[in-house]
Design an enzyme around this catalytic site. Sequence first.
Site, PDB file in Angstrom:
ATOM      1  N   ARG A1022      80.827  26.299 139.568  1.00 20.20           N
ATOM      2  CA  ARG A1022      80.626  26.651 138.166  1.00 20.20           C
ATOM      3  C   ARG A1022      80.697  25.376 137.331  1.00 20.20           C
ATOM      4  O   ARG A1022      81.576  24.547 137.536  1.00 20.20           O
ATOM      5  CB  ARG A1022      81.733  27.622 137.749  1.00 20.20           C
ATOM      6  CG  ARG A1022      81.540  28.232 136.393  1.00 20.20           C
ATOM      7  CD  ARG A1022      82.692  29.137 136.053  1.00 20.20           C
ATOM      8  NE  ARG A1022      82.725  30.342 136.883  1.00 20.20           N
ATOM      9  CZ  ARG A1022      83.834  31.040 137.111  1.00 20.20           C
ATOM     10  NH1 ARG A1022      84.990  30.653 136.614  1.00 20.20           N
ATOM     11  NH2 ARG A1022      83.797  32.125 137.853  1.00 20.20           N
ATOM     12  N   ARG A1091      89.458  26.605 130.599  1.00 17.97           N
ATOM     13  CA  ARG A1091      88.122  26.586 131.191  1.00 17.97           C
ATOM     14  C   ARG A1091      87.047  26.276 130.155  1.00 17.97           C
ATOM     15  O   ARG A1091      87.352  25.837 129.056  1.00 17.97           O
ATOM     16  CB  ARG A1091      87.865  27.924 131.864  1.00 17.97           C
ATOM     17  CG  ARG A1091      88.920  28.199 132.935  1.00 17.97           C
ATOM     18  CD  ARG A1091      88.605  29.483 133.623  1.00 17.97           C
ATOM     19  NE  ARG A1091      89.531  29.732 134.721  1.00 17.97           N
ATOM     20  CZ  ARG A1091      89.348  30.730 135.575  1.00 17.97           C
ATOM     21  NH1 ARG A1091      88.311  31.531 135.462  1.00 17.97           N
ATOM     22  NH2 ARG A1091      90.217  30.930 136.548  1.00 17.97           N
ATOM     23  N   LYS A1162      94.749  31.461 134.333  1.00 21.90           N
ATOM     24  CA  LYS A1162      93.576  30.934 133.652  1.00 21.90           C
ATOM     25  C   LYS A1162      93.723  31.022 132.133  1.00 21.90           C
ATOM     26  O   LYS A1162      94.503  31.827 131.618  1.00 21.90           O
ATOM     27  CB  LYS A1162      92.318  31.676 134.094  1.00 21.90           C
ATOM     28  CG  LYS A1162      92.355  33.175 133.908  1.00 21.90           C
ATOM     29  CD  LYS A1162      91.029  33.772 134.396  1.00 21.90           C
ATOM     30  CE  LYS A1162      91.241  35.122 135.057  1.00 21.90           C
ATOM     31  NZ  LYS A1162      90.042  35.666 135.657  1.00 21.90           N
ATOM     32  N   LYS A1164      91.273  30.876 128.527  1.00 25.00           N
ATOM     33  CA  LYS A1164      89.890  30.867 128.057  1.00 25.00           C
ATOM     34  C   LYS A1164      89.818  30.818 126.537  1.00 25.00           C
ATOM     35  O   LYS A1164      90.530  31.552 125.862  1.00 25.00           O
ATOM     36  CB  LYS A1164      89.175  32.134 128.531  1.00 25.00           C
ATOM     37  CG  LYS A1164      89.121  32.266 130.042  1.00 25.00           C
ATOM     38  CD  LYS A1164      88.477  33.590 130.451  1.00 25.00           C
ATOM     39  CE  LYS A1164      88.321  33.684 131.954  1.00 25.00           C
ATOM     40  NZ  LYS A1164      87.781  34.995 132.356  1.00 25.00           N
ATOM     41  N   CYS A1389      78.542  41.779 136.184  1.00 21.72           N
ATOM     42  CA  CYS A1389      79.062  40.586 136.865  1.00 21.72           C
ATOM     43  C   CYS A1389      78.345  40.429 138.203  1.00 21.72           C
ATOM     44  O   CYS A1389      77.539  41.249 138.588  1.00 21.72           O
ATOM     45  CB  CYS A1389      80.554  40.725 137.099  1.00 21.72           C
ATOM     46  SG  CYS A1389      80.928  41.887 138.422  1.00 21.72           S
ATOM     47  N   CYS A1395      81.015  37.709 145.710  1.00 19.68           N
ATOM     48  CA  CYS A1395      82.365  37.726 145.153  1.00 19.68           C
ATOM     49  C   CYS A1395      83.336  38.419 146.100  1.00 19.68           C
ATOM     50  O   CYS A1395      83.143  39.576 146.485  1.00 19.68           O
ATOM     51  CB  CYS A1395      82.389  38.417 143.793  1.00 19.68           C
ATOM     52  SG  CYS A1395      84.073  38.504 143.176  1.00 19.68           S
ATOM     53  N   CYS A1434      84.814  44.944 140.078  1.00 23.83           N
ATOM     54  CA  CYS A1434      86.250  45.153 140.253  1.00 23.83           C
ATOM     55  C   CYS A1434      86.905  45.053 138.883  1.00 23.83           C
ATOM     56  O   CYS A1434      86.269  44.632 137.918  1.00 23.83           O
ATOM     57  CB  CYS A1434      86.827  44.109 141.226  1.00 23.83           C
ATOM     58  SG  CYS A1434      87.247  42.537 140.456  1.00 23.83           S
ATOM     59  N   CYS A1438      84.989  40.410 134.825  1.00 23.55           N
ATOM     60  CA  CYS A1438      84.230  39.222 134.414  1.00 23.55           C
ATOM     61  C   CYS A1438      83.158  39.505 133.368  1.00 23.55           C
ATOM     62  O   CYS A1438      82.863  38.647 132.548  1.00 23.55           O
ATOM     63  CB  CYS A1438      83.597  38.556 135.633  1.00 23.55           C
ATOM     64  SG  CYS A1438      84.827  37.899 136.754  1.00 23.55           S
TER      65      CYS A1438
HETATM   66  S1  SF4 Z   1      84.505  41.394 137.922  1.00 28.04           S
HETATM   67 FE1  SF4 Z   1      85.363  41.393 139.938  1.00 28.04          FE
HETATM   68  S2  SF4 Z   1      83.639  41.777 141.246  1.00 28.04           S
HETATM   69 FE2  SF4 Z   1      82.787  41.136 139.329  1.00 28.04          FE
HETATM   70  S3  SF4 Z   1      82.554  38.961 139.575  1.00 28.04           S
HETATM   71 FE3  SF4 Z   1      84.498  39.275 138.574  1.00 28.04          FE
HETATM   72  S4  SF4 Z   1      85.932  39.279 140.228  1.00 28.04           S
HETATM   73 FE4  SF4 Z   1      83.934  39.589 141.156  1.00 28.04          FE
END
Ligand code: SF4
Length: 1534
Positions: A1022, A1091, A1162, A1164, A1389, A1395, A1434, A1438
């Site tokens: 990244r 970040r 983290k 942000k 995401c 991931c 998940c 993100c």
């Molecule tokens: S939300 Fe969860 S599944 Fe989606 S990119 Fe982020 S860590 Fe991975």
Amino acid sequence: MGSISTAGEAVARIAYLSSDVVVSVQPSLASDSEYSSCLHALGKDKGESLVAKAQPEVTPVRQNADPLLSVFQSVRAGKLTSVTATSSILVKSIPHLYKLAQYPVVIHVSVQPTGFPDFSDITSIRQCGFTFLQSETLQQSQDIALTAHALAIKTGKGVIHFFDSGAIAMSKHISHEDKDLVKRVLDLDAAAAIQHTKSEEKTLYADDGRTATLSVARSQATATKGAPAAPITSPPTPGPDRLSTRASSSGSSHRESSTASGQSVSSATTVESLASKPVSSDDIYRFATQIWASIKEATGRSYDAFEYTGPANAEAAIFLFGADTAIFAGEIDTADESEAYTKAGVITARLYRPWLGASLAPQLPQTIRKIAVLEQVRRKTTKWGPLLMDLLMSLKSSGGASPTVVGYQLGYISDKTVQQALRGVFQNLLSESPVQNLQIGNLEGPSADEKPAKLQQPALENAYMKVLDQVFGDRLHIANQLHSENTGISNEISSSPEYGFGSLLARKEHRLRFVDEVRTASKSKDFVTNAPLEWLSKWAIDAENGDKANSLAPEVISRLSTDGSSAAGKLLSSKQLFFRESPWLIGSDAWAYDLGNSGVHHVLASGENINMLIVDSTPYSERAAADAARRKKDIGLYAMNFGNAYVSSVAVYSSYTQVLEAMIEADKFDGPSVVLAYLPYEKENDTPLTVLQETKKAVDLGYWPLYRWDPRGDEKGEPNFQLDSERIKKELEEFLRRDNYMSQVMKRHPEFSANLSGSYGTEVRQLQKRKAKDAYGKLLDGLAGDPMTVLFASDNGNAENLAKRLANRGKARGLKTMCIAMDDYPLEDFANEQNIVMITSTAGQGEFPQNGRTFWEAVRDSTDLDLATVNFAVFALGDSHYWPRKEDKIYYNKPGKDLHTRLITLGGTALTDCGLGDDQDPDAYQTGYAEWEPMLWQALGVDKVEGLPDEPPPITNEDIKIASNFLRGTIEEGLQDTSTGAIAASDQQLTKFHGTYMQDDRDLRDERKAQGLEPAYSFMIRCRLPGGVATPSQWLQMDAISTNLGNETMKLTTRQTFQFHGVVKGKLKPAMQAINKALMTTIAACGDINRNVMCSSLPQHSQYHSEVHAVSKRISDHLLPSTTAYHEIWLEDDETKEKRKVAGDAIVDHEPLYGPTYLPRKFKITIAIPPHNDTDVYAHDVGLIAIKGADGHLEGFNVLAGGGMGVTHNNKKTYPRTGSMFGYVPVDKAHLACEKIMLVQRDNGDRKNRKHARLKYTIDDMGVDVFRGTVEELLGFKFEEPKAFQFESNIDTFGWQKDENELNHFTFFIENGRIEDTADFPMKTGLIEIAKFCRDNGNNKAEFRLTGNQHLILSNVASDVLPQVKDLMQKYKLDATNFSGLRLSSSACVAFPTCGLAMAESERYLPELITKLEGTIEEAGLRQDSIVMRMTGCPNGCARPWLAEVAFVGKAYGAYNMYLGGGYHGNRLNKLYRSSIKEDEILDIMKPLIKQYAQERQQGERFGDFVIRAGYIKETTHGTNFHENTAEVESDEE
Ligand code: SF4
Ligand SMILES: Cc1cc2nc3c(=O)[nH]c(=O)nc-3n(C[C@H](O)[C@H](O)[C@H](O)COP(=O)(O)O)c2cc1C
């Protein structure tokens, strides 16, 4: 002195005089060969051998009885051995030849068939390592025979002497070679030395790793090339290096190698010691020259490696190979002046191998401009003749203006046709553009009516098919016969091997039945005569041995035919089955693109005895340019990893002989075989030189290594791997190193191997499981106490950690424990266990975790597992609310419960009840575990043990950071370890701070595991790009990185930066360097640190945007870490580093802002410019809302703190949170405010529990006011009252916009930020074109701005170039923005496949889901209406799902939690509406809801507000009430 009239006689006599043993190969023992009568006669006269000083042993062997096999015994006993034979035995003997080449054996070969011999028998074996000498006249046959023996003795290497005895028969009689001359030439001292050494006898077939060597003074062993070493001849010694025992595959490229030593020539030694060095081509030539000098001295006859006859000013020459030289020379010498060839020269090769190309040019008159190469190679398998290739290469490499070389295939020519033939040859040769490859003469050989020699154009290249035919003849069966002229060069041949595979299996079964029938018949009384019985049973024994079965077949058939019985008739009706075929599937490299489905996988997995020939025709240069290697999979490695397949890699234009050997070995191997064959063609009319050079490049550079891999080599005492070229490519090296490493480790630490085996073939894996466990068992035998085996199955480590801890605790209580994953456990041991404990978590929907599935299936399905004497216990980990519906309660801890029940059924005795750990309990699974463990100790009788040691605390991220020496860890070492694609676990935490983390392709996990491979590891990188602004050049650079080093796509992230996926370890450093070269960095793009700083992209106000953007950069720079580790690891040159590192350890980094442990979690920061909240200002640790002054310039910021998204499913202690308003600061204080908030978090954040470490929890724990107060103290001033602002939305505005300076901005819709080309949307290419246009057309103000919604803005396009930009956009369909409002407002995401945290699909699924809703949206008339819908794989969040009006968060594969009620401009959190629902339920809920919204919404009412008003969901007013009043009524009944 007697006289000699045939070559056979001349050769036999020399062989007799020069050998201890002569192996006389004869058609049968009863019939003579052309040599044998002479050998008999000499024997009868009691003639003595000069080297044996006695009568030599003459051993007759049958031509069909593997004749060269009998040579091994005598050569290994130190006997000088020679063979008299015809060329028909050679090809089949290739495997022997390779080994015999390292012994001083001489093989005299009369090339067959007499009358019109086929020299392909010689050219086919030219790379087997022997020295080759050719003679063309009777006198030569005697002199060269002598040369052969003398050379073998001198060099210790095998020599093949070949000749056309038919042509020689025309020569005048000659007299016997003088015995004194023979004695002198032979070097009897050297011969005696050989006779005194015996090789260590191994098995007959064993490759003893021998290399012929010379002893030289040590200083000369390292002398540079050209300075001749004075050799002290000694017998060859076994070579030290198993991999490189092969002699040269292409003379010229190998000759340098003998001197390649790093030692200095001038190293001063006073006492010279002897060293040995492998015999080089130069050595051979030098010895041959010495021998020929002696012959010349005595006889006046001179010889050289190449011989030229003709005028010294000839302009053209013919190079003859295999032809009857006399006929051609005669015609040229006597030709009329008018003939074009009257002044032509004639060239022949005396020393054919090693091919000393460099010595040819000096022998030829400089006037020669054109050379015709006439090769009498009847079985022409390659498009261009071997000699033509040799010549091209050597003339080309000798530099200068080399003559034009034109190849011809020579048929039968007699003195009647030679004139016409030469006319034809020269007419073509002297023409302006001569045609290659013409055929002249009668290719059918001499026939009654001799036709005049004619020229013909040959057919296309299909070398490998012809080679197969050459090797197997009638036995060859190609199952997917393609009836294609050009098999092997066309990429279109993608026809699947499955087609042929099926038919092969059927064929095989058919034959097996037939063999059975024969066996029965051989014991029956159904025949009239007795003969069939004997022959049938003989045949039945060898039915599967190709050569034997086939040699017996005609005999059997003839016996059956004369029998006449009906039984015989029946067998005869399938008589072709008496022959054993060599079954082949032919395919192209197209199969490599989809290995799993191509059928290659099927064949390998079947374990059947089937051979695959896969032709790769991509030229090296083209391929290197396209870097296709990444996509094209390495079939060889794939097959090798399988563990049960023979694999070889060959190239017909590099080593023809090796091709033959590989095919023979593949045929012999009882199991699947893969022969990967290289034949680079760009176009059908490529010149021979191109093909040759492409091949040479590919082989020499190691891109296409030549090798043979026999997984069962060691059973025969041979190495599994034989490298037949110089270099191998990286991946292969890795495989071998691993192979080697594995066996080493196995020897030293048997207990480790279970873990290591993850990256190795399945068969081996089984074996290792066994060995590891046995070794462990032994280790434990010495210890007291009962055994306890602990097995675990775990996806994310909970169960695994618990199991390991349990095993340690058991050990502390005096038990003999071992702990491994269920799938690594050898199941056959189960019934013998005394106590076995199993800990499994629950995955998917009540499923076993990945590393326990195979084990469970075996236990579940086993019918003979008897656990009567086994005590067991099971502990299960799960979550009672993972599937909240009543009917789904069965999934709670299902694997553990099922296992417990099954073990009882199998007769096991339960030590305890099945333990249940539940994520819902106060201490999650630990609660249930704490009750269960004591019961286990009690049942095992070890509950009352005292004085238990303290347990070491588990290693935390904080420990890793502290120990890392400012983020170094062992990253560098890990990058250098090429034996795995992964890096160490602790380094995986540290590399995040450097902007990269390790992932693996989850799509491939199962398949790779089944193959015993480690996961397909790669890295995500990244960038750090404050405000997401890049120049066109930077865009192009980023794009190139993704193409060359990543998986060819880029992700524009939700935090406005570039993300690359699929970067393999070896490319990580180049990628980092390329990013930095583009003036970007990746430092602190992930990790527990500040970040990337975001900033609204604001197309309409360029000036204002640039002012705000400058602040985002300032904050970003201000908060950068100062460790030098980043620079040191990624950016330094590997070479210069050496110097700097001298003081490396002395460098102590200092992190003034962060300290050695950085932040707890983290951090942000984002900036939003009202009315656009496109960066979701409420969702970050710090959110700055830009405030514009009355003068239109940036004045300051309202500061929000404590936003954050990450949550853990079902863990109510975790929640998303929107930032709390701290107040206003002026512009110049913004970075300080950010810093101080960060510092307070640094010192007060929870460093024990990472799930509670984000700023949001710190603020709630301390209270907003206290936290703000602490920040103000550090700042030395107070936040002012927030200024007024208004947000309107958090989505992007698509299409064209103009700013105040008349510059144009276009917002592209980039679905979920994925930049890639697809068949119908070449988006990536289009953006490249636009970037190039902007870069090259002075439009240098243009910017590529990444938005927080993962879209892209092309900014600052001047009006004068606007039409061109628009044209480009239209051309690549990039101007489309006419999507539904729902799609335009959506965001997902990455999730699968890269991931590691993903529980469900996201980026790959959301677009589909939207498509399924769009019909309803249209119907409801909402096409233009924006509804913010987000999805993540998940709850890490993100794509900031908790702020969306409707969100789906992955729970398990295919299942999502659904949330409703977020604020339209990102101002309000949503709330859980339904848990774990699948697509049909999602649609069932969404469709009516959309309709209702359309009908019932109030003026301007947003969807998120509507669902609250309509009562679907309660409003979430703060993160702390996110979990309250959710819509779902859960049932608690079990
Ligand atoms: S939300 Fe969860 S599944 Fe989606 S990119 Fe982020 S860590 Fe991975
Ligand atoms: C994707 C996923 C699916 C799950 N499915 C279930 C389930 O069906 N039943 C259950 O009891 N627990 C389920 N769980 C809960 C886990 O089993 C539990 O969190 C466990 O502690 C994880 O252990 P591990 O780290 O060893 O994999 C699931 C967890 C995840 C992440």
